[in-house]
Structures are given as structure tokens and as C-alpha cells.
Design a protein around this motif. Structure first.
Motif, PDB file in Angstrom:
ATOM      1  N   ARG A   1       0.821  -1.217   0.000  1.00  0.00           N
ATOM      2  CA  ARG A   1       0.000   0.000   0.000  1.00  0.00           C
ATOM      3  C   ARG A   1       0.855   1.267   0.000  1.00  0.00           C
ATOM      4  N   ASP A   2       2.190   1.097   0.077  1.00  0.00           N
ATOM      5  CA  ASP A   2       3.099   2.247   0.153  1.00  0.00           C
ATOM      6  C   ASP A   2       2.718   3.139   1.328  1.00  0.00           C
ATOM      7  N   GLN A   3       2.521   2.517   2.468  1.00  0.00           N
ATOM      8  CA  GLN A   3       2.159   3.218   3.694  1.00  0.00           C
ATOM      9  C   GLN A   3       3.116   2.802   4.800  1.00  0.00           C
ATOM     10  N   ARG A   4       3.116   3.582   5.886  1.00  0.00           N
ATOM     11  CA  ARG A   4       3.954   3.246   7.038  1.00  0.00           C
ATOM     12  C   ARG A   4       3.171   3.445   8.330  1.00  0.00           C
ATOM     13  N   VAL A   5       3.411   2.543   9.274  1.00  0.00           N
ATOM     14  CA  VAL A   5       2.806   2.636  10.597  1.00  0.00           C
ATOM     15  C   VAL A   5       3.870   3.137  11.565  1.00  0.00           C
ATOM     16  N   PHE A   6       3.594   4.261  12.206  1.00  0.00           N
ATOM     17  CA  PHE A   6       4.492   4.811  13.219  1.00  0.00           C
ATOM     18  C   PHE A   6       3.925   4.450  14.594  1.00  0.00           C
ATOM     19  N   ILE A   7       4.744   3.782  15.396  1.00  0.00           N
ATOM     20  CA  ILE A   7       4.313   3.331  16.717  1.00  0.00           C
ATOM     21  C   ILE A   7       5.195   4.006  17.765  1.00  0.00           C
ATOM     22  N   TYR A   8       4.564   4.748  18.682  1.00  0.00           N
ATOM     23  CA  TYR A   8       5.277   5.459  19.738  1.00  0.00           C
ATOM     24  C   TYR A   8       4.964   4.807  21.078  1.00  0.00           C
ATOM     25  N   THR A   9       5.999   4.307  21.739  1.00  0.00           N
ATOM     26  CA  THR A   9       5.846   3.711  23.067  1.00  0.00           C
ATOM     27  C   THR A   9       6.655   4.528  24.063  1.00  0.00           C
ATOM     28  N   ALA A  10       6.194   4.553  25.298  1.00  0.00           N
ATOM     29  CA  ALA A  10       6.816   5.392  26.319  1.00  0.00           C
ATOM     30  C   ALA A  10       8.253   4.962  26.589  1.00  0.00           C
ATOM     31  N   ALA A  11       9.158   5.934  26.574  1.00  0.00           N
ATOM     32  CA  ALA A  11      10.535   5.688  26.975  1.00  0.00           C
ATOM     33  C   ALA A  11      10.611   5.720  28.497  1.00  0.00           C
ATOM     34  N   PRO A  12      11.661   5.167  29.101  1.00  0.00           N
ATOM     35  CA  PRO A  12      11.787   5.205  30.566  1.00  0.00           C
ATOM     36  C   PRO A  12      11.646   6.618  31.108  1.00  0.00           C
ATOM     37  N   GLY A  13      10.789   6.769  32.093  1.00  0.00           N
ATOM     38  CA  GLY A  13      10.525   8.074  32.679  1.00  0.00           C
ATOM     39  C   GLY A  13       9.258   8.728  32.175  1.00  0.00           C
ATOM     40  N   SER A  14       8.706   8.234  31.066  1.00  0.00           N
ATOM     41  CA  SER A  14       7.489   8.818  30.500  1.00  0.00           C
ATOM     42  C   SER A  14       6.290   7.874  30.585  1.00  0.00           C
ATOM     43  N   GLU A  15       6.451   6.766  31.291  1.00  0.00           N
ATOM     44  CA  GLU A  15       5.347   5.807  31.387  1.00  0.00           C
ATOM     45  C   GLU A  15       4.113   6.433  32.022  1.00  0.00           C
ATOM     46  N   GLU A  16       4.320   7.217  33.069  1.00  0.00           N
ATOM     47  CA  GLU A  16       3.182   7.814  33.765  1.00  0.00           C
ATOM     48  C   GLU A  16       2.475   8.837  32.884  1.00  0.00           C
ATOM     49  N   ALA A  17       3.243   9.601  32.118  1.00  0.00           N
ATOM     50  CA  ALA A  17       2.645  10.586  31.214  1.00  0.00           C
ATOM     51  C   ALA A  17       1.776   9.908  30.167  1.00  0.00           C
ATOM     52  N   MET A  18       2.241   8.783  29.617  1.00  0.00           N
ATOM     53  CA  MET A  18       1.454   8.057  28.615  1.00  0.00           C
ATOM     54  C   MET A  18       0.205   7.452  29.245  1.00  0.00           C
ATOM     55  N   ARG A  19       0.332   6.955  30.473  1.00  0.00           N
ATOM     56  CA  ARG A  19      -0.861   6.414  31.153  1.00  0.00           C
ATOM     57  C   ARG A  19      -1.878   7.519  31.395  1.00  0.00           C
ATOM     58  N   LEU A  20      -1.401   8.700  31.763  1.00  0.00           N
ATOM     59  CA  LEU A  20      -2.318   9.817  31.982  1.00  0.00           C
ATOM     60  C   LEU A  20      -3.000  10.213  30.681  1.00  0.00           C
ATOM     61  N   LEU A  21      -2.260  10.218  29.581  1.00  0.00           N
ATOM     62  CA  LEU A  21      -2.857  10.537  28.292  1.00  0.00           C
ATOM     63  C   LEU A  21      -3.931   9.524  27.912  1.00  0.00           C
ATOM     64  N   SER A  22      -3.719   8.268  28.229  1.00  0.00           N
ATOM     65  CA  SER A  22      -4.711   7.251  27.898  1.00  0.00           C
ATOM     66  C   SER A  22      -5.996   7.448  28.684  1.00  0.00           C
ATOM     67  N   VAL A  23      -5.883   8.120  29.837  1.00  0.00           N
ATOM     68  CA  VAL A  23      -7.062   8.373  30.668  1.00  0.00           C
ATOM     69  C   VAL A  23      -7.804   9.613  30.202  1.00  0.00           C
ATOM     70  N   ILE A  24      -7.057  10.700  29.976  1.00  0.00           N
ATOM     71  CA  ILE A  24      -7.724  11.966  29.645  1.00  0.00           C
ATOM     72  C   ILE A  24      -8.101  12.037  28.174  1.00  0.00           C
ATOM     73  N   GLY A  25      -7.479  11.235  27.328  1.00  0.00           N
ATOM     74  CA  GLY A  25      -7.820  11.240  25.909  1.00  0.00           C
ATOM     75  C   GLY A  25      -7.525  12.583  25.269  1.00  0.00           C
ATOM     76  N   THR A  26      -8.484  13.104  24.532  1.00  0.00           N
ATOM     77  CA  THR A  26      -8.271  14.375  23.818  1.00  0.00           C
ATOM     78  C   THR A  26      -8.802  15.579  24.588  1.00  0.00           C
ATOM     79  N   GLN A  27      -9.143  15.394  25.868  1.00  0.00           N
ATOM     80  CA  GLN A  27      -9.597  16.530  26.663  1.00  0.00           C
ATOM     81  C   GLN A  27      -8.449  17.509  26.885  1.00  0.00           C
ATOM     82  N   ARG A  28      -8.744  18.767  26.849  1.00  0.00           N
ATOM     83  CA  ARG A  28      -7.756  19.809  27.135  1.00  0.00           C
ATOM     84  C   ARG A  28      -7.999  20.316  28.538  1.00  0.00           C
TER      85      ARG A  28
END
Length: 287
Positions: A255-282
Motif C-alpha cells: 500500500r506504500d504506507q507506514r505505521v508509526f508506533i510510539y511507546t513510552a521511553a523510561p521516565g514517560s510511562e506515567e505521562a502516557m498512562r495519563l494521556l490514555s485516561v484523559i484522551g483528547t480533553q484539554r
């Protein structure tokens, strides 16, 4: 079946078998195993790599299966690591002459969409050959932005990066590798323009970027097409602050496409967990 059709099916079967036998398990990341008698890959391994049933692939090698579709041929070509001439030969043997796509595909395979949804702890997006975001999961919307709220034109990351400078002076999504990301985009777009020389959208995008961005025009003039992978980057999120991530890229060749996958680096696990909770809320915006 006439003699000509029979001979073509037999040639297809022999060609598939010969290509299968030249590939070692190590070539595709599979263990060799202690009792391997088959030279190269087993039939079931090729079927697995091509996302088709073992029964159907076996019938292809036995010249007993109906002609494969274009999608199946693309999957077989990728699984068997065929060169461009070999891929074209495969199409001709199958009675499906190869055709050049007129432009980059924007249709995302359903299995890829399902993959994004099954990555709850990773932010993932699918980009077309022109850097248009064409699929994303919930965490990607939380980390970057809710792409469902944007018109198609605004979902093109090249256009957003080079032609829409932010008022606060920060790069798009506050990414840490802005210069490298910009260089990579220009290199990929040059390769895309070479693959789709007659596609009006590709030509229009490149012309727009060259005329509207001196930075892009300079990068374009280098004629570079080789890229170095970005293994780690940092996003500046308006709510949770800095989020460091590991970046992995999966190519969807047919398909000439690419999947970019971003996983939390050490020290950012909590930030990613918080993002998964709040979603797109500002949460930084008064209600």
C-alpha cells in the motif's frame, strides 16, 4: 482448461516453489528448528507471512488453485522477497499483468486498523506516501491531536510542518527532532514523486511546498532519498508536558504506507498512562 492455461499454472507453481526454497528461516526472522528437512521455508510459513491459508498456498504450488488476486500476489511478493522483475514475472504467470498505481493509496487495510486498536499502551498512526495521516488510534489522538476534527488537507504533516508555522514558535506537537523530521519528509517525498510522476496530488503538494517553504526547497534541492531512522523523540504535550517515546516504523509495502508506533521511553510511562485516561480533553483550557 486448455494446454496454455495448464502450462501457465504449472509455471506459476514451479516459480513459487523455487522462490520459497531459496529463502532461509533466518531471512524472515523465523527459527530453523531441529527437524527441518525442507530447503528454505515451509509452505505454511510462506502462507503465514503472506496472510493467506496454508491450504490455498499449497494448492497454488500444486497448480490446483484459481488465479490469485492482485492483493494476494502483492502479499506473496512481499513474503517471498521478490525483486521488482520477479514480482512482475509473478503477475504475468498468474495472468494478472502488473499495473502501476496512479497515486499513493489512502485505503488502510482493515487488519492494520485493528492492529492500531490493539495497541492501547502505544500511540500509532498510519501515514500515506505523502505524509497524510490516514489512520490513528485513541492514544495517538491524545498525544498529537484529534485528527477526526481536521479536514483532510490539514492532516498532511508535511504541509503542517513546512507551511503552517505555529504562533508560539514551537514545532508541530513540540517534537524534539524537528530538523531531522523535516529532512526525512523531504527525502521521502522526493522518492514518492519519482514513484508517482503523473499523480496530480503529489505534484501539487511538492509544488506547494517548494514555493511556500524555503526550507523545503533547500532540502529538495539536495536530491537525497536515503533516510536514517529516528529511534527516540520527545513530544511537548500541553497537558502532561514532555513525553519521551521510542519510535518504531512498520512498512506496508503493497500500500506504500507506514505505521508509526510510539511507546513510552523510561521516565514517560506515567505521562502516557495519563494521556490514555484523559484522551483528547484539554485540561489546561477553562471550562
Amino acid at each position: 482448461m486448455n494446454r496454455q492455461d495448464f502450462d501457465r499454472e504449472r509455471d506459476l507453481a514451479d516459480f513459487l516453489r523455487s522462490r520459497r526454497e531459496r529463502i532461509t528461516p533466518a531471512d524472515v526472522g523465523l527459527p530453523a528448528g531441529p527437524r527441518r528437512r525442507t530447503p528454505g521455508l515451509r509452505r505454511e510459513e510462506v502462507a503465514q507471512l503472506a496472510y493467506i491459508s496454508t491450504e490455498y498456498y499449497t494448492r497454488l504450488e500444486q497448480a490446483r488453485a484459481p488465479h490469485p488476486s492482485r492483493e494476494v500476489l502483492a502479499q506473496l511478493a512481499r513474503a517471498l522477497r521478490l525483486s521488482d522483475p520477479e514480482r512482475d514475472h509473478l503477475h504475468h504467470l498468474a495472468g494478472v499483468p502488473p499495473t502501476l498505481p496512479q497515486g499513493p493509496s489512502r485505503e488502510v487495510r482493515p487488519s492494520i486498523v485493528q492492529l492500531l486498536d490493539r495497541l492501547p499502551e502505544a500511540a500509532a498512526v498510519v501515514l500515506s506516501a505523502t505524509y497524510e495521516v490516514i489512520a490513528w488510534n485513541r492514544l495517538a489522538a491524545a498525544l498529537m491531536e484529534d485528527f477526526s476534527l481536521l479536514p483532510r488537507r490539514a492532516r498532511n504533516l508535511a504541509r503542517r510542518t513546512f507551511l503552517a508555522p505555529r504562533e508560539d514558535g514551537c514545532p508541530l506537537y513540540g517534537v524534539s527532532d524537528t530538523e531531522e523530521f523535516s529532512r526525512t519528509m523531504a527525502q521521502h517525498l522526493r522518492a514518492t514523486a519519482a514513484r508517482y510522476p503523473e499523480d496530480p496530488e503529489v505534484r501539487s503538494l511538492v509544488a506547494e511546498l517548494r514555493s511556500g517553504s524555503p526550507e523545503f526547497a533547500t532540502l529538495w534541492a539536495t536530491h537525497e532519498v536515503a533516510t536514517r531512522p529516528t529511534l527516540c523523540k520527545t513530544f511537548q504535550h500541553p497537558t502532561v508536558g514532555l513525553v519521551a517515546v521510542h519510535c518504531d516504523v512498520l512498512d506496508i509495502t503493497d500500500r506504500d504506507q507506514r505505521v508509526f508506533i510510539y511507546t513510552a521511553a523510561p521516565g514517560s510511562e506515567e505521562a502516557m498512562r495519563l494521556l490514555s485516561v484523559i484522551g483528547t480533553q484539554r485540561m489546561d483550557v477553562p471550562g
